[in-house]
Scaffold this motif. Structure first.
Motif, PDB file in Angstrom:
ATOM      1  N   ASP A   1       2.014  -5.966  -3.191  1.00 33.54           N
ATOM      2  CA  ASP A   1       1.219  -5.206  -4.149  1.00 33.54           C
ATOM      3  C   ASP A   1       1.907  -5.263  -5.502  1.00 33.54           C
ATOM      4  N   VAL A   2       1.125  -5.307  -6.575  1.00 35.20           N
ATOM      5  CA  VAL A   2       1.697  -5.287  -7.919  1.00 35.20           C
ATOM      6  C   VAL A   2       2.202  -3.900  -8.286  1.00 35.20           C
ATOM      7  N   ASN A   3       1.724  -2.887  -7.575  1.00 36.63           N
ATOM      8  CA  ASN A   3       2.084  -1.497  -7.829  1.00 36.63           C
ATOM      9  C   ASN A   3       3.319  -1.134  -6.996  1.00 36.63           C
ATOM     10  N   ALA A   4       4.442  -0.929  -7.660  1.00 38.60           N
ATOM     11  CA  ALA A   4       5.684  -0.625  -6.950  1.00 38.60           C
ATOM     12  C   ALA A   4       5.580   0.684  -6.173  1.00 38.60           C
ATOM     13  N   ARG A   5       4.827   1.668  -6.683  1.00 42.66           N
ATOM     14  CA  ARG A   5       4.650   2.926  -5.951  1.00 42.66           C
ATOM     15  C   ARG A   5       3.875   2.688  -4.663  1.00 42.66           C
ATOM     16  N   ALA A   6       2.887   1.803  -4.707  1.00 47.00           N
ATOM     17  CA  ALA A   6       2.141   1.474  -3.495  1.00 47.00           C
ATOM     18  C   ALA A   6       3.062   0.832  -2.465  1.00 47.00           C
ATOM     19  N   VAL A   7       3.916  -0.071  -2.906  1.00 50.30           N
ATOM     20  CA  VAL A   7       4.847  -0.719  -1.987  1.00 50.30           C
ATOM     21  C   VAL A   7       5.784   0.315  -1.366  1.00 50.30           C
ATOM     22  N   ALA A   8       6.213   1.292  -2.166  1.00 48.06           N
ATOM     23  CA  ALA A   8       7.076   2.353  -1.627  1.00 48.06           C
ATOM     24  C   ALA A   8       6.331   3.160  -0.573  1.00 48.06           C
ATOM     25  N   TYR A   9       5.076   3.477  -0.825  1.00 48.36           N
ATOM     26  CA  TYR A   9       4.274   4.185   0.176  1.00 48.36           C
ATOM     27  C   TYR A   9       4.101   3.331   1.437  1.00 48.36           C
ATOM     28  N   ALA A  10       3.843   2.031   1.256  1.00 46.78           N
ATOM     29  CA  ALA A  10       3.678   1.152   2.413  1.00 46.78           C
ATOM     30  C   ALA A  10       4.942   1.119   3.259  1.00 46.78           C
ATOM     31  N   GLU A  11       6.108   1.052   2.601  1.00 46.95           N
ATOM     32  CA  GLU A  11       7.371   1.078   3.335  1.00 46.95           C
ATOM     33  C   GLU A  11       7.531   2.385   4.104  1.00 46.95           C
ATOM     34  N   PHE A  12       7.211   3.491   3.424  1.00 47.73           N
ATOM     35  CA  PHE A  12       7.338   4.802   4.060  1.00 47.73           C
ATOM     36  C   PHE A  12       6.401   4.909   5.252  1.00 47.73           C
ATOM     37  N   ASN A  13       5.158   4.499   5.072  1.00 49.97           N
ATOM     38  CA  ASN A  13       4.177   4.619   6.158  1.00 49.97           C
ATOM     39  C   ASN A  13       4.518   3.702   7.330  1.00 49.97           C
ATOM     40  N   ALA A  14       5.061   2.521   7.038  1.00 48.51           N
ATOM     41  CA  ALA A  14       5.484   1.632   8.119  1.00 48.51           C
ATOM     42  C   ALA A  14       6.581   2.298   8.946  1.00 48.51           C
TER      43      ALA A  14
ATOM     44  N   ASN B   1      -1.523   1.747   0.392  1.00 50.67           N
ATOM     45  CA  ASN B   1      -0.690   2.640   1.201  1.00 50.67           C
ATOM     46  C   ASN B   1      -0.151   1.987   2.467  1.00 50.67           C
ATOM     47  N   GLY B   2      -0.537   0.743   2.727  1.00 50.11           N
ATOM     48  CA  GLY B   2       0.018   0.000   3.852  1.00 50.11           C
ATOM     49  C   GLY B   2      -0.745   0.091   5.156  1.00 50.11           C
ATOM     50  N   ILE B   3      -1.922   0.698   5.167  1.00 50.72           N
ATOM     51  CA  ILE B   3      -2.659   0.892   6.410  1.00 50.72           C
ATOM     52  C   ILE B   3      -2.960  -0.434   7.111  1.00 50.72           C
ATOM     53  N   GLN B   4      -3.371  -1.462   6.355  1.00 47.52           N
ATOM     54  CA  GLN B   4      -3.696  -2.746   6.992  1.00 47.52           C
ATOM     55  C   GLN B   4      -2.448  -3.391   7.578  1.00 47.52           C
ATOM     56  N   ALA B   5      -1.336  -3.317   6.850  1.00 47.87           N
ATOM     57  CA  ALA B   5      -0.096  -3.911   7.338  1.00 47.87           C
ATOM     58  C   ALA B   5       0.335  -3.279   8.655  1.00 47.87           C
ATOM     59  N   ILE B   6       0.182  -1.964   8.760  1.00 55.27           N
ATOM     60  CA  ILE B   6       0.578  -1.263   9.984  1.00 55.27           C
ATOM     61  C   ILE B   6      -0.319  -1.678  11.142  1.00 55.27           C
ATOM     62  N   LEU B   7      -1.613  -1.821  10.892  1.00 55.61           N
ATOM     63  CA  LEU B   7      -2.528  -2.272  11.939  1.00 55.61           C
ATOM     64  C   LEU B   7      -2.209  -3.704  12.357  1.00 55.61           C
ATOM     65  N   LEU B   8      -1.875  -4.554  11.395  1.00 52.43           N
ATOM     66  CA  LEU B   8      -1.509  -5.937  11.707  1.00 52.43           C
ATOM     67  C   LEU B   8      -0.218  -5.993  12.514  1.00 52.43           C
ATOM     68  N   ALA B   9       0.712  -5.088  12.197  1.00 51.34           N
ATOM     69  CA  ALA B   9       2.007  -5.090  12.874  1.00 51.34           C
ATOM     70  C   ALA B   9       1.882  -4.808  14.359  1.00 51.34           C
ATOM     71  N   ALA B  10       0.814  -4.136  14.757  1.00 47.30           N
ATOM     72  CA  ALA B  10       0.638  -3.771  16.166  1.00 47.30           C
ATOM     73  C   ALA B  10       0.399  -4.991  17.047  1.00 47.30           C
ATOM     74  N   HIS B  11      -0.149  -6.088  16.466  1.00 42.03           N
ATOM     75  CA  HIS B  11      -0.407  -7.272  17.288  1.00 42.03           C
ATOM     76  C   HIS B  11       0.240  -8.531  16.715  1.00 42.03           C
ATOM     77  N   GLY B  12       0.746  -8.458  15.490  1.00 43.08           N
ATOM     78  CA  GLY B  12       1.368  -9.611  14.870  1.00 43.08           C
ATOM     79  C   GLY B  12       2.869  -9.657  15.113  1.00 43.08           C
ATOM     80  N   GLU B  13       3.436 -10.846  14.983  1.00 37.62           N
ATOM     81  CA  GLU B  13       4.888 -10.976  15.112  1.00 37.62           C
ATOM     82  C   GLU B  13       5.589 -10.422  13.887  1.00 37.62           C
ATOM     83  N   SER B  14       5.025 -10.727  12.703  1.00 30.35           N
ATOM     84  CA  SER B  14       5.599 -10.228  11.458  1.00 30.35           C
ATOM     85  C   SER B  14       4.496 -10.099  10.421  1.00 30.35           C
TER      86      SER B  14
END
Length: 437
Positions: free
Chosen positions: A131-144, A113-126
């Protein structure tokens, strides 16, 4: 569920939104229009978060996590291979044990669902989230987007394929590490035999790490009765990494099969059949116990294979510990550079996070000390019982004297002083003590 519904009622906007997006309970269109602000109704519709089929339904589960709001599939939708779950305990553990810096180029492998990516984005430059699951990637994009994480890039693909040839300053991974005979769910079943998913991730992660970079990987493995950490240690041969294996738990096959099939608990016969199928798989592989851990790697600048250490984490609840984990690596480096006797010439002090607690019992009209314990109230939740000698040593370690001088004054017996020196080294290694210089 009935108790929750009766507790929240349906008399205001918040209660109705909880029904839709947390409890997955539909509401009538009339009630939705009556209680939900028009602007919010429009935004929910534009985002695709509500659907209507005679009644209004929440298209996703929305759950607050501290400052974040994370969307995922409803629990009742857990009958599709591409089901995207919410934030579970392993997700929280990974977040707590990630070594964070600032300005990193980070990779979130198997983002879900992208939770780790969002946490990383708070202190990372990029951040790159795959994910192999396209639905998961869509959720990650939405949550970001939902959480204003504009520096997250998503890619669909299996494991490290989407980042072939790239390197990162920080990598996190919560892969489908469950040792499972199934292929029912992409988030759980990796379709590799035994602990093959964990092996694949551990063997390949060092290849995408820049020198000095950290990786935090959630893994599971089949324990060797004679050498429980043999398999994860062997996966790091030729990796060029130092490693701490933070061992969170060990489960037997029955416990593992029961936990990972508990969604079938309301279907007793199906639940039993599934457990039996999993147990047969474990017998076939000769698995008697399964270990679970967060494996933290640090890529060495010299490219040589480094050290491998294991720490058994207490069953106590985890909390943010990235700074503590980084400190484990730094202290290990410093201790490795010291001859055992050289530690006696160093000044040590009790860590700021350390707390001593005393348990007293009233007996014969007097309070008597039953036990003394040292614990850390920040970072990894280590604790240790203290005896009278250790109390004297700890009390004297305030950074003003060398360890040798402290032991000389606190311990009379030469053998006990040698034991005290070894104990101080162990206390440094887990974070109870710090170097004062």
């Amino acid at each position: 569920m009935p108790a929750y519904l009766r507790r929240i009622g349906d008399g205001d906007e918040l209660a109705l939104l909880i029904r839709l997006f947390l409890l997955d309970v539909p509401v009538t269109r009339e009630r939705f229009d009556e209680l939900v602000d028009a602007e919010l109704r429009a935004r929910l519709g534009q985002a695709g978060l509500v659907v209507e089929d005679g009644v209004v339904r929440g298209a996703a589960r929305l759950v607050p996590h501290d400052e974040l709001l994370i969307a995922s599939d409803h629990v009742a939708a857990e009958d599709h291979a591409d089901h995207v779950p919410g934030v579970h305990r392993p997700s929280v553990a990974l977040a707590h044990m990630t070594v964070r810096g600032s300005g990193e180029r980070a990779l979130d492998l198997c983002t879900g669902n992208g939770i780790q990516a969002i946490l990383l984005a708070a202190h990372g430059e990029s951040v790159v989230a795959t994910d192999v699951n396209a639905r998961a990637v869509a959720y990650a994009e939405f949550n970001a987007a939902l959480n204003d994480a504009g520096n997250v890039e998503t890619r669909v693909g299996s494991f490290f394929d989407p980042v072939d040839g790239e390197t990162f300053d920080l990598v996190v991974a919560n892969p489908p590490y469950v040792v499972s005979p199934e292929t029912a769910f992409l988030f759980r079943d990796g379709d590799l035999r035994g602990d093959g998913v964990s092996e694949h991730v551990v063997r390949h992660a060092p290849r995408v790490l820049a020198p000095g970079a950290f990786a935090s990987l959630m893994i599971a493995w089949a324990l060797d009765p004679d050498d429980p950490m043999k398999r994860p240690r062997s996966w790091l041969e030729g990796s060029g990494c130092d490693a701490f294996l933070l061992h969170t738990s060990t489960d037997d096959p029955i416990e593992t099969a029961a936990v990972w099939n508990r969604e079938l608990a309301d279907q007793p016969d199906t639940y039993a059949d599934s457990i039996d199928r999993w147990l047969a798989y474990y017998r076939e592989l000769g698995i008697e116990q399964l270990g679970y851990a967060c494996l933290v790697l640090r890529k060495r600048a010299d490219g040589r294979d480094g050290w491998f250490e294991t720490l058994e984490l207490p069953r106590a609840g985890l909390r943010p510990a990235g700074r503590h984990v980084r400190k484990l690596f730094e202290t290990h480096d410093r201790l490795s550079a010291l001859e055992p006797t050289a530690l006696l010439d160093r000044r040590l002090r009790v860590a700021d996070e350390a707390v001593v607690t005393q348990e007293m019992r009233l007996a014969d009209a007097h309070w008597q000390s039953q036990s003394l314990a040292l614990r850390l109230d920040a970072g990894l939740p280590f604790s240790a019982e203290l005896d009278a000698t250790t109390v004297r040593i700890v009390r004297a370690l305030d950074g003003s004297s060398t360890l040798g001088d402290v032991l000389e004054s606190a311990v009379e017996d030469a053998g006990e002083r040698e034991t005290g020196s070894a104990l101080a080294r162990q206390m440094l290694a887990v974070g109870f003590l710090d170097f004062a210089d």
